[in-house]
Scaffold this motif. Structure first.
Motif, PDB file in Angstrom:
ATOM      1  N   PHE A   1      57.375 -10.891  24.548  1.00 22.19           N
ATOM      2  CA  PHE A   1      58.029 -11.297  25.794  1.00 22.19           C
ATOM      3  C   PHE A   1      59.216 -12.211  25.504  1.00 22.19           C
ATOM      4  O   PHE A   1      60.313 -12.033  26.057  1.00 22.19           O
ATOM      5  CB  PHE A   1      57.016 -11.994  26.686  1.00 22.19           C
TER       6      PHE A   1
ATOM      7  N   THR B   1      62.135 -10.364  24.194  1.00 24.06           N
ATOM      8  CA  THR B   1      62.908  -9.711  25.258  1.00 24.06           C
ATOM      9  C   THR B   1      63.902 -10.679  25.880  1.00 24.06           C
ATOM     10  O   THR B   1      65.052 -10.316  26.163  1.00 24.06           O
ATOM     11  CB  THR B   1      61.957  -9.174  26.340  1.00 24.06           C
TER      12      THR B   1
ATOM     13  N   ALA C   1      65.092  -3.927  26.917  1.00 20.49           N
ATOM     14  CA  ALA C   1      63.787  -4.443  27.337  1.00 20.49           C
ATOM     15  C   ALA C   1      62.772  -3.332  27.599  1.00 20.49           C
ATOM     16  O   ALA C   1      61.599  -3.448  27.221  1.00 20.49           O
ATOM     17  CB  ALA C   1      63.947  -5.317  28.583  1.00 20.49           C
TER      18      ALA C   1
ATOM     19  N   ALA D   1      59.231  -2.771  25.720  1.00 30.13           N
ATOM     20  CA  ALA D   1      57.954  -2.822  26.434  1.00 30.13           C
ATOM     21  C   ALA D   1      57.109  -1.597  26.128  1.00 30.13           C
ATOM     22  O   ALA D   1      55.895  -1.686  25.905  1.00 30.13           O
ATOM     23  CB  ALA D   1      58.205  -2.940  27.934  1.00 30.13           C
TER      24      ALA D   1
ATOM     25  N   SER E   1      54.001  -4.357  26.228  1.00 31.09           N
ATOM     26  CA  SER E   1      54.138  -5.654  26.884  1.00 31.09           C
ATOM     27  C   SER E   1      54.520  -5.476  28.350  1.00 31.09           C
ATOM     28  O   SER E   1      55.626  -5.016  28.667  1.00 31.09           O
ATOM     29  CB  SER E   1      55.205  -6.496  26.172  1.00 31.09           C
TER      30      SER E   1
ATOM     31  N   SER F   1      57.507  -7.764  29.425  1.00 29.80           N
ATOM     32  CA  SER F   1      58.794  -7.210  28.997  1.00 29.80           C
ATOM     33  C   SER F   1      59.237  -6.086  29.913  1.00 29.80           C
ATOM     34  O   SER F   1      60.429  -5.939  30.210  1.00 29.80           O
ATOM     35  CB  SER F   1      58.695  -6.709  27.550  1.00 29.80           C
TER      36      SER F   1
END
Length: 411
Positions: free
Chosen positions: A118, A121, A152, A156, A161, A164
């Motif tokens: 995270f 990102t 991003a 992810a 994530s 993200s």
């Protein structure tokens, strides 16, 4: 025989039922014992999961502080650093956070690794804007937001994530917002701004339902759905204020001609894409009642907003404010009904949140002009306390009914 994931989820639900007073300790023991496992062992698993969530929270907070410190260090020394040094520090911070995230995830610390993903990102976004500034790119340039989103979202998907993915979806919103600003749509603002953002929210929701049918997209379905609901409901909530319609004013009725034609085409593309996603969602669900209720409600929300802004049926701002208060209340009823029909907590929570916002907003609209400001704030405090208590009790009852009718949102 129950699976391990089911056992852990069951223990989590039983613990929540005990906290909420739905069942007592004896009933909890009987439910857990029914599946032939030690009650104490399952409760320890739930406590371990809670500790894991705490580790995630603290890890994310710590990683955010480190990332923020790096960004502030670069920003504070920006003028004294050479261009090559700036880029080296930024790219080095990005590579370091990515490497640490990968190493922690591979070494059996996935929660801390997820926190660093995270942060990675966010650092990537900072890199995009700071490097853009190095090369004299305007801070609000839509390209910067688009580059952030394009970094991003794949990040992810690769790492799994959810935060993200949220950053990626928010960056796409910011990209579109800055793009239509360059087209002149925010002057006024243009009437089609509202249906465009409602359409984006509906599109996110439609994509979330389609993502549920794929293995890679399923973990992000809830994030996409909550983002879509939030965007649509916030837009509708903003349209319930009379001063918003007064601000639109002349641009609403005279239709400014200095807005780039690309804006109208973008609104059409968003709404058509949202309609296609809703039809595809209903088709994949074999036109079930729940799918039709969800798709029909979202289509009606976008269509009514579009029709009101295109045809301008009223002459006063107050009439539009009243109409959209009715639409917002209908959206609350729809969201709660959807939550009950499908067992999705996200719909119930979003509907209750929108209802709370409407009550608070209308309170200040009405009582703020009748009483002394201090009395208005006292009344607002009492309203918040009583409303919070009532909403929480209502939420528990509705969630209990939703769980009885279907599976709740996956975490």
């Amino acid at each position: 025989m129950a699976t391990e994931s089911f056992e852990t989820q069951l223990a989590t639900e039983v613990a929540a039922w005990r906290r909420e007073g739905v069942i007592d300790a004896r009933a909890a023991a009987r439910i857990l014992g029914r599946y032939g496992h030690d009650v104490a062992e399952l409760e320890r698993e739930v406590q371990g999961a809670a500790r894991g969530r705490s580790a995630t929270i603290f890890g994310t907070a710590g990683a955010l502080l480190v990332g923020l410190g790096v960004i502030l260090f670069v920003a504070s020394n920006w003028q004294t650093m050479e261009r090559a040094a700036r880029i080296a520090v930024l790219v080095g911070a990005l590579a370091l956070s990515a490497g640490l995230a990968f190493a922690l995830r591979q070494s059996g610390h996935p929660r801390i690794g997820a926190a660093l993903v995270f942060v990675n990102t966010l650092v990537f976004g900072a890199n995009v804007f700071l490097i853009g500034q190095t090369y004299h790119v305007r801070v609000g340039d839509p390209l910067l937001f688009l580059l952030w989103a394009l970094g991003a979202v794949p990040m992810a998907l690769v790492s799994g994530s959810r935060p993200s993915m949220f950053i990626g979806l928010a960056a796409l919103l910011a990209w579109y917002g800055s793009l239509i600003a360059d087209w002149g749509a925010w002057r006024g603002p243009h009437p089609l701004v509202a249906p465009s953002f409602v359409g984006i929210g509906v599109l996110y929701l439609g994509c979330a339902r389609l993502a549920e049918s794929t293995r890679q997209g399923r973990p992000f379905a809830l994030v996409m759905a909550m983002t879509g609901l939030s965007v649509s409901f916030i837009t509708i909530g903003a349209l319930t204020f009379e001063f918003v319609w007064r601000r639109v004013g002349e641009s609403f009725f005279s239709r400014p001609s200095d807005v780039a034609p690309e804006f109208a085409w973008s609104v059409a593309a968003i709404l058509v894409s949202a309609a296609v996603a809703l039809v595809a969602r209903a088709w994949r669900a074999r036109w079930s009642r729940a799918a039709m209720l969800e798709s029909g409600g979202l289509f009606a929300l976008a269509a009514v907003t579009l029709l009101c802004t295109v045809f301008a049926p009223f002459d006063t701002a107050a009439a539009y404010a009243v109409l959209f208060n009715v639409i917002a209340l209908a959206a609350v009823a729809w969201a709660i009904q959807m939550g009950l029909a499908t067992g999705r907590e996200s719909f119930i929570n979003s509907g209750l949140a929108l209802f709370a916002i409407l009550v608070i907003a209308r309170y200040f609209d009405f009582f703020g002009t009748l009483f002394d400001r201090s009395l208005a704030f006292v009344g607002a405090g009492i309203l918040l306390i009583a409303g919070g208590y009532g909403l929480e009790r209502s939420r528990k009852v509705l969630l209990a009914r939703a769980r009885a009718g279907g599976a709740a949102d996956a975490p």
